[in-house]
Design an enzyme around this catalytic site. Structure first.
Site, mmCIF file in Angstrom:
data_model
loop_
_atom_site.group_PDB
_atom_site.id
_atom_site.type_symbol
_atom_site.label_atom_id
_atom_site.label_comp_id
_atom_site.label_asym_id
_atom_site.label_seq_id
_atom_site.Cartn_x
_atom_site.Cartn_y
_atom_site.Cartn_z
ATOM 1 N N THR A 102 45.920 78.296 49.582
ATOM 2 C CA THR A 102 45.668 79.716 49.397
ATOM 3 C C THR A 102 44.164 79.910 49.333
ATOM 4 O O THR A 102 43.503 79.417 48.420
ATOM 5 C CB THR A 102 46.326 80.234 48.109
ATOM 6 O OG1 THR A 102 47.721 79.915 48.137
ATOM 7 C CG2 THR A 102 46.150 81.739 47.985
ATOM 8 N N VAL A 117 49.316 87.835 53.416
ATOM 9 C CA VAL A 117 50.709 87.821 52.959
ATOM 10 C C VAL A 117 50.860 86.963 51.707
ATOM 11 O O VAL A 117 51.489 87.375 50.726
ATOM 12 C CB VAL A 117 51.643 87.318 54.077
ATOM 13 C CG1 VAL A 117 53.063 87.117 53.535
ATOM 14 C CG2 VAL A 117 51.658 88.311 55.233
ATOM 15 N N LYS A 118 50.282 85.759 51.722
ATOM 16 C CA LYS A 118 50.429 84.852 50.575
ATOM 17 C C LYS A 118 49.802 85.444 49.317
ATOM 18 O O LYS A 118 50.397 85.411 48.222
ATOM 19 C CB LYS A 118 49.799 83.500 50.896
ATOM 20 C CG LYS A 118 49.676 82.536 49.701
ATOM 21 C CD LYS A 118 51.034 82.168 49.115
ATOM 22 C CE LYS A 118 50.898 81.303 47.864
ATOM 23 N NZ LYS A 118 50.377 79.960 48.122
ATOM 24 N N ILE A 119 48.603 85.973 49.433
ATOM 25 C CA ILE A 119 47.901 86.527 48.284
ATOM 26 C C ILE A 119 48.675 87.700 47.690
ATOM 27 O O ILE A 119 48.835 87.812 46.465
ATOM 28 C CB ILE A 119 46.473 86.939 48.685
ATOM 29 C CG1 ILE A 119 45.623 85.691 48.952
ATOM 30 C CG2 ILE A 119 45.824 87.803 47.603
ATOM 31 C CD1 ILE A 119 44.328 85.983 49.680
#
Length: 296
Positions: free
Chosen positions: A102, A176-178
């Site tokens: 990340t 998207v991940k954050i």
């Protein structure tokens, strides 16, 4: 056009990286070289055919290099290097680097731009879900990449993931991940508050969350973080810790500021993480923010 990938390099065999590397070695049919400062996971991976290598050997031999690292700062150091000793300086034309970590969105885009100058390619593919999902090979991976890069790496991502989604160009995977982690841990914060309020109002936490799971508050966070950690107050170390969760939320706040959104919920959550860290809970499993509301 798909890239020809014959040798895999893997840098960072920690909590998530070790099982991911193992799946690549046992399912891809390709040679896998791995590097980490900690030799213990490398010894375990050797039993599955992974060859221990230096970062320089990986740069020289691998067609695709996966990174699974704790922070964007470390990703930047590994790629950009110091005194021309990073993957960027030592890589070769056509080599592909995939960041499973990340990292800040602007860092991913900057790295991709620098790699392009060397005729190298990049994809941001940060993994989602838990260590147990990594062990089972059922991670979710949003991917930011050019179409041909995505086509080339998807069979490799499929070895350790059950859900792989091409979400856009470089940086989109990190967005998207954050935001996934932002929504998840804002929900964890709500569950932490609910447990403290419910318990003081005389309702058993297990019964509270069980009943909530039959209503509109049901969620992944409730069934996993709520029922398994917050209700029993079980926050082991060597899981995704408060300090890492705070790092991800700071990325979310930074991204929000860049695009002109006042993310008040995320900022409140960062303050809660700070309280938990100040109370000595920084190395505990991230739902340990619940302890703040328990007066611990």
């Amino acid at each position: 056009m798909s890239l020809v990938l014959k040798v895999i390099g893997f840098i960072g065999t920690g909590v998530m990286g070790e099982p991911i590397c193992r799946h690549l070695a046992t399912k891809s049919g390709l040679k896998v070289l791995a590097y980490d400062h900690d030799t213990a996971p490398l010894r375990r991976l050797a039993e599955h055919g992974v060859q221990t290598a230096t970062a320089d050997e990986i740069s020289a031999q691998a067609d695709v290099i996966f990174m699974s690292l704790p922070s964007g700062a470390i990703v930047e150091k590994v790629v950009m290097g110091e005194q021309n000793n990073g993957l960027l300086a030592k890589g070769r034309s056509g080599q592909l680097i995939v960041d499973l970590s990340t990292s800040p969105v602007d860092l991913s885009r900057r790295i991709a731009a620098e790699l392009t100058k060397r005729d190298m390619r990049f994809a941001d593919a940060p993994v989602m879900r838990t260590r147990s999902a990594a062990e089972a090979g059922t991670l979710a991976v949003p991917v930011g990449a050019d179409d041909d890069v995505f086509t080339s790496i998807k069979p490799l991502l499929d070895t350790f993931s059950s859900d792989v989604t091409h979400v856009g160009g470089i940086g989109a995977g990190q967005v998207v991940k954050i935001l996934n982690n932002m929504v998840l841990y804002e929900t964890v914060l709500a569950l932490s508050e609910a447990r403290a309020i419910g318990a003081r109002a005389g309702v058993d936490p297990d019964r509270l969350f069980s009943a909530m799971s039959t209503g509109s508050a049901d969620s992944f966070a409730l069934r996993n973080h709520g029922m398994k950690a917050i209700a029993p107050q079980n926050f082991p170390e060597k899981a995704f810790p408060v300090s890492y969760a705070k790092k991800d939320l700071l990325y979310a706040v930074g991204l929000a500021d860049q695009v002109g959104v006042d993310a008040t919920g995320a900022k409140n959550l960062v303050a809660c993480f700070d309280q938990a860290i100040a109370a000595g809970h920084g190395d505990k499993y991230a739902p340990a923010i619940s302890l703040v509301f328990e007066g611990k």
